[in-house]
Write a protein that holds these residues in place. Structure first.
Motif, PDB file in Angstrom:
ATOM      1  N   GLY A  31     -85.637 -18.870   4.533  1.00 43.36           N
ATOM      2  CA  GLY A  31     -84.174 -19.193   4.812  1.00 43.36           C
ATOM      3  C   GLY A  31     -83.628 -18.405   5.675  1.00 43.36           C
ATOM      4  O   GLY A  31     -82.227 -18.280   5.873  1.00 43.36           O
ATOM      5  N   LEU A  32     -84.488 -17.562   6.563  1.00 42.91           N
ATOM      6  CA  LEU A  32     -83.836 -16.200   7.391  1.00 42.91           C
ATOM      7  C   LEU A  32     -84.118 -16.828   8.924  1.00 42.91           C
ATOM      8  O   LEU A  32     -84.021 -16.162  10.037  1.00 42.91           O
ATOM      9  CB  LEU A  32     -84.441 -14.985   7.185  1.00 42.91           C
ATOM     10  N   SER A  33     -84.504 -18.028   9.257  1.00 52.29           N
ATOM     11  CA  SER A  33     -84.815 -18.444  10.397  1.00 52.29           C
ATOM     12  C   SER A  33     -83.553 -18.551  11.633  1.00 52.29           C
ATOM     13  O   SER A  33     -83.871 -18.231  12.725  1.00 52.29           O
ATOM     14  CB  SER A  33     -85.610 -19.930  10.579  1.00 52.29           C
ATOM     15  N   GLY A  34     -82.652 -18.946  10.958  1.00 55.97           N
ATOM     16  CA  GLY A  34     -81.392 -18.819  11.867  1.00 55.97           C
ATOM     17  C   GLY A  34     -80.807 -17.366  12.282  1.00 55.97           C
ATOM     18  O   GLY A  34     -80.547 -16.992  13.287  1.00 55.97           O
ATOM     19  N   GLN A  35     -81.110 -16.491  11.023  1.00 54.15           N
ATOM     20  CA  GLN A  35     -80.818 -15.172  11.379  1.00 54.15           C
ATOM     21  C   GLN A  35     -81.703 -14.412  12.230  1.00 54.15           C
ATOM     22  O   GLN A  35     -81.323 -13.815  13.240  1.00 54.15           O
ATOM     23  CB  GLN A  35     -80.852 -14.590  10.032  1.00 54.15           C
ATOM     24  N   LEU A  36     -83.012 -14.876  12.140  1.00 55.10           N
ATOM     25  CA  LEU A  36     -84.081 -14.287  13.010  1.00 55.10           C
ATOM     26  C   LEU A  36     -83.691 -14.729  14.520  1.00 55.10           C
ATOM     27  O   LEU A  36     -83.998 -13.926  15.420  1.00 55.10           O
ATOM     28  CB  LEU A  36     -85.419 -14.456  12.792  1.00 55.10           C
ATOM     29  N   PHE A  37     -83.312 -16.030  14.811  1.00 59.42           N
ATOM     30  CA  PHE A  37     -82.943 -16.432  15.989  1.00 59.42           C
ATOM     31  C   PHE A  37     -81.709 -15.775  16.489  1.00 59.42           C
ATOM     32  O   PHE A  37     -81.889 -15.403  17.895  1.00 59.42           O
ATOM     33  CB  PHE A  37     -82.888 -17.999  15.895  1.00 59.42           C
ATOM     34  N   THR A  38     -80.832 -15.613  15.775  1.00 60.65           N
ATOM     35  CA  THR A  38     -79.659 -14.742  16.256  1.00 60.65           C
ATOM     36  C   THR A  38     -80.149 -13.264  16.512  1.00 60.65           C
ATOM     37  O   THR A  38     -79.679 -12.831  17.667  1.00 60.65           O
ATOM     38  CB  THR A  38     -78.743 -14.712  15.128  1.00 60.65           C
ATOM     39  N   TYR A  39     -80.975 -12.618  15.964  1.00 58.28           N
ATOM     40  CA  TYR A  39     -81.390 -11.327  16.441  1.00 58.28           C
ATOM     41  C   TYR A  39     -82.048 -11.538  17.589  1.00 58.28           C
ATOM     42  O   TYR A  39     -81.767 -10.394  18.543  1.00 58.28           O
ATOM     43  CB  TYR A  39     -82.471 -10.933  15.054  1.00 58.28           C
ATOM     44  N   LEU A  81     -90.299  -9.631  23.659  1.00 58.09           N
ATOM     45  CA  LEU A  81     -91.591 -10.361  22.900  1.00 58.09           C
ATOM     46  C   LEU A  81     -91.792  -9.887  21.640  1.00 58.09           C
ATOM     47  O   LEU A  81     -92.446 -10.659  20.740  1.00 58.09           O
ATOM     48  CB  LEU A  81     -92.695 -10.124  23.821  1.00 58.09           C
ATOM     49  N   ILE A  82     -91.576  -8.711  21.361  1.00 61.39           N
ATOM     50  CA  ILE A  82     -91.835  -8.121  19.916  1.00 61.39           C
ATOM     51  C   ILE A  82     -90.831  -8.866  18.914  1.00 61.39           C
ATOM     52  O   ILE A  82     -91.096  -9.362  18.006  1.00 61.39           O
ATOM     53  CB  ILE A  82     -91.644  -6.697  19.719  1.00 61.39           C
ATOM     54  N   LEU A  83     -89.588  -9.132  19.533  1.00 60.05           N
ATOM     55  CA  LEU A  83     -88.623  -9.839  18.714  1.00 60.05           C
ATOM     56  C   LEU A  83     -88.978 -11.463  18.530  1.00 60.05           C
ATOM     57  O   LEU A  83     -89.130 -12.145  17.302  1.00 60.05           O
ATOM     58  CB  LEU A  83     -87.115  -9.924  19.308  1.00 60.05           C
ATOM     59  N   TYR A  84     -89.586 -12.003  19.607  1.00 60.84           N
ATOM     60  CA  TYR A  84     -90.157 -13.194  19.324  1.00 60.84           C
ATOM     61  C   TYR A  84     -91.382 -13.257  18.625  1.00 60.84           C
ATOM     62  O   TYR A  84     -91.510 -14.312  17.814  1.00 60.84           O
ATOM     63  CB  TYR A  84     -90.560 -13.637  20.781  1.00 60.84           C
TER      64      TYR A  84
END
Length: 864
Positions: free
Chosen positions: A339-347, A314-317
């Motif tokens: 432009g990091l939304s994809g990278q954040l979702f991967t994390y 949930l912290i990552l979310y």
């Protein structure tokens, strides 16, 4: 020529930190393999450790270089230009460090480094946990460091570098096409709302809480990985308490910042960014309770795994929500998409899949207890409490995630226009209020059953006194409210239920503390924390449920049809120096003030002559506080924040002698409109919360009336805008503020004394001859709506021509709210934090001894 050395050092350090995290995570993974552990080979573990140390040094170098760029005003770098400016004091430069996404990620990375080094050194005596726990730490650091990597491979962007140059960030800007080495003279500055001392300490505390949730998660994952299904609880529990108290304090600091800085009139607005922190904290507190229950009764191990893993995910979310840009206009203070939304979702997805997959793989091997929990067992009520906390978290999570649902459905081709509730405060409160009632009751009942024998008779004896005290005090409060001795009558049944539940929690836990005084004091940490929570609920109940707007518009006038109804209804119009009755006060507005460096408090603008540099003024008279003179007439003054104006508002009790003055702050920001921050008068039983809702637009030219000319001799008296004015004569002056007089130039000023309602004013309009041209510097007296201009001198008749324009007097529109017993909320936060610290000390010292497992349970564990 642009010096890129410091940026190159910073970017190289990022690469080193990223590579070192890869090496460390791989080395620790190899050290955790069973055959390596059995062989006694220590080389992989040492490699992992030293790689993490290299990673740590590189991170510190990144921090040093980025702060150097900000501190030295290196505006060739986009990060410094977009978050800092020449006139920021050092403490706000620190705030600007983490205002941007890259800096906030770096703050998170820093705390992981600190906690990782602590874990490595604390594991030297017991090496069994170092490799699997630090392997997870290094793996997380790998992902976080990639967020500031700033590497582009084809169409793939990995991270956003804080060391990118302006000319590279905005290559199409014409100025860089003409001059690639152009460096701006100043930065855009720190968001005005973040220029507050709480923004210096709130983010580090909050991110420490974010980082600390990784520790129990890493222990839980290590326990699943190595088959140590219950051994991880003991080392993880103190860290869970630490994470909870850090996250809780950080959240409340943010609430207090909102209370003293924003003007929505409270400390919590159910903004999605606020919710994103509140949700994992609730789940983490639930996890702590199930872990304690397992320590005592060997039940709830699977629940502990689920909740600890959930709190970290949930912290990552929350990170994904606030930094991906997915919230759009749903939040007032989320980050924009880099432009990091994809990278954040991967994390997020990587750790969610890893954790959930490992948990499912090991699920059947996790030992369970056949012990049946009775209604009178403390463990049973602990589980009920954990369930209530999770349900409260889920309700907030479900609504907060509506923008995510829309985005996901749009991604798969389904159009969705689901919207967040129109009145989010009402929506969340109607559910969370009942959650607060349940938590208050459970903290009382659970603690009584936890420390008493699980028998009906014993429980009845224990609950009798707290219940009687609760009914007594609740009745007394309700009766006092009906007698008018409190701010408002308590007649809302839901609020009365919350009052009773919270008082019961206080008295029940106090009885536990009293019964434990003869034992070790740290045993009562849980009871102290529960009292803190109950006090917080009481503070929220009174300050939010019974706040009282005293600035009601009773004039029958509508200030402006362009204003929202709330401003026309709940605000008072204050003309300068004109008192207005407001509730039990007589309130008056007495002018605009600013902060001058070196002078305590605020300085009246009438004493400040502005110059071309907004951060510099010239003293028009003595600047003194009390009997101490700080500056003389003509001295050059350094302004602290010239864009901020403080409005002096005096309160006087109509039926008493109490008088006090508040200075609410406001500024008109070209991009954000009117930014108003309250000033608060603190009383023992309430706060008086005052802020400016509207002011005349300072950028709009005043509507002055026609010029009236007067020919005056020394000693003449005239009437100006209903005020008596006496002309005292003229005198030659050697300098004019803001004008450089040269040889041959002449300047004279007139002296008029004007008798106002509250005080007398001296006006000094200036007439000068410079370079054989006549110039005039008028004098404006905003209090009286007057502008005086020295027009001419008739030397033959010894007459002086003075021009006078009149205008509408200065005013503000003000809102004032009484917040009863809000101090109980802040006191409750402190008490809760003390309880958590006591629990940390207790667990660090070994904690309570768990009851031995039943033989059947032991066979199950061995079989697993």
């Amino acid at each position: 020529m642009i010096n890129t050395l410091i940026g190159d050092i910073g970017h190289t350090s990022v690469i080193v930190a990223f590579v070192a995290a890869i090496v460390s995570s791989y080395a620790y993974f190899m050290a955790s393999r069973a055959k390596v552990e059995l062989s006694g080979d220590d080389s992989w573990r040492k490699m992992g450790r030293w790689s993490f140390y290299v990673h740590s040094v590189a991170v510190m170098m990144i921090i040093f270089t980025l702060f150097n760029i900000i501190y030295e005003h290196r505006y060739e770098y986009y990060y410094a230009w977009s978050h800092s400016s020449n006139h920021l004091p050092v403490h706000y430069m620190i705030s600007s460090f983490w205002e941007g996404q890259e800096g906030s990620f770096l703050l998170w990375i820093f705390w992981h480094v600190v906690l990782g080094v602590v874990l490595i050194n604390s594991s030297k005596k017991n090496k069994v946990w170092e490799a699997p726990v630090m392997g997870m730490f290094s793996f997380v650091q790998l992902f976080l460091t990639s967020m500031i990597l700033g590497i582009v491979i084809g169409d793939l962007k990995i991270g956003s570098s804080p060391f990118i140059l302006m000319r590279d960030f905005m290559p199409d800007t014409p100025v860089f096409a003409m001059d690639p080495n152009f460096v701006p003279a100043d930065g855009t500055g720190l968001n005005p709302l973040l220029q507050n001392i709480w923004m210096v300490i709130h983010p580090p505390t909050l991110f420490l809480g974010f980082a600390a949730t990784l520790v129990p998660f890493a222990f839980a994952m290590a326990g699943l990985w190595k088959g140590k299904f219950h051994e991880w609880i003991k080392p993880a529990l103190p860290w869970s308490h630490f994470a909870a108290v850090s996250l809780g304090i950080g959240t409340v600091m943010g609430a207090y910042w909102a209370y003293v800085t924003l003007n929505f009139g409270g400390y919590w607005n159910w903004d999605p960014v606020e919710n994103a922190v509140y949700i994992p904290w609730l789940v983490l507190v639930g996890a702590i309770h199930t872990m304690i229950a397992y320590n005592r009764g060997k039940s709830g191990l699977k629940a502990s795994f689920i909740l600890i893993i959930s709190s970290f995910i949930l912290i990552l979310y929350a990170t994904f929500l606030t930094r991906s840009g997915i919230l759009g206009n749903a939040s007032v203070h989320s980050f924009t998409d880099l432009g990091l939304s994809g990278q954040l979702f991967t994390y997020l997805a990587a750790f969610a899949v890893l954790a959930i997959g490992l948990l499912l793989y090991r699920w059947k091997s996790i030992p369970t207890s056949d012990k049946e929990l009775t209604t009178y067992s403390g463990e049973f009520w602990v589980f009920i409490g954990a369930i209530v906390l999770c349900l409260a978290a889920f309700q907030v999570l479900f609504t907060t995630s509506i923008p995510v649902y829309n985005s996901f459905l749009g991604f798969i081709g389904i159009e969705s226009n689901a919207a967040l509730p129109a009145d989010q405060i009402e929506h969340y409160t109607k559910f969370q209020l009942w959650g607060g009632v349940a938590i208050a009751v459970l903290t009382g009942v659970g603690q009584l059953l936890w420390w008493r024998k699980g028998e009906k008779g014993s429980f009845v004896d224990a609950i009798t006194l707290p219940s009687m005290l609760t009914l007594l005090f609740a009745s007394l409060i309700i009766v006092l409210s009906k007698m008018g001795m409190l701010h408002e009558t308590m007649d809302n049944p839901i609020f009365i239920i919350l009052l009773v539940a919270s008082l019961f929690a206080v008295f029940a836990n106090m009885s536990i503390i009293l019964s434990l005084l003869h034992k070790k004091i740290t045993l009562s940490g849980g009871a102290v924390a529960h009292i803190g929570v109950a006090l917080m609920l009481l503070g929220i109940l009174f300050s939010s449920g019974y706040d009282n707007i005293i600035s009601q518009n009773n004039s029958g006038l509508v200030y402006s049809r362009e204003f929202p109804e709330e401003i026309n209804r709940d605000n008072v119009l204050l003309w300068r120096n004109t008192a207005v009755d407001m509730d039990r006060y007589s309130v008056s507005y007495h002018g605009q003030f600013q902060e001058v460096i070196g002078v305590p408090g605020y300085v009246n603008r009438e004493l400040l002559w502005p110059t071309a540099d907004p951060y510099t003024s010239i003293a028009r008279g003595q600047i003194k506080v009390g009997d101490k003179v700080y500056f003389e007439t003509g001295d050059t003054l350094a302004m602290y924040s010239p864009e901020n104006t403080f409005y002096e508002v005096q309160y006087k009790e109509r039926e008493g002698d109490r008088t006090f003055t508040l200075y609410p702050r406001a500024q008109v920001n070209p991009n954000m409109g009117l930014l108003a921050s309250p000033d608060i008068k603190h009383f023992a039983n309430m706060d008086l919360y005052t802020h400016v809702s509207s002011i005349p637009d300072p950028n709009e030219e005043k509507d002055w009336g026609d010029l009236q000319e007067y020919e005056l001799a020394v000693g003449d008296t005239i009437i100006l805008n209903d005020y008596v004015a006496v002309f005292n004569g003229v005198e030659q002056i050697a300098q004019v503020p803001g004008v450089a007089l040269e040889e041959g130039d002449v300047a004279v000023q007139a002296d008029l004394k004007i008798y106002g309602e509250r005080k007398d004013y001296h006006a000094h309009p200036v007439l000068m001859v410079k370079n054989q041209l006549m110039g005039r510097v008028p004098e404006e007296i905003a209090d009286l709506g007057l502008r005086l201009t020295f027009l001419n001198i008739d030397t033959e008749n010894n007459k002086f021509k003075i021009g006078v324009n009149t205008s509408q007097k200065d005013y503000i529109i003000l809102k004032a709210v009484e917040k009863p017993f809000v101090n109980i909320l802040w006191i409750g936060t402190i008490v809760m934090s003390v309880g958590f610290v006591m629990a940390i000390v207790r667990r660090k010292d070994g904690g309570a001894k768990a009851r031995p497992a039943a033989p059947k349970e032991k066979r199950k564990v061995q079989a697993a």
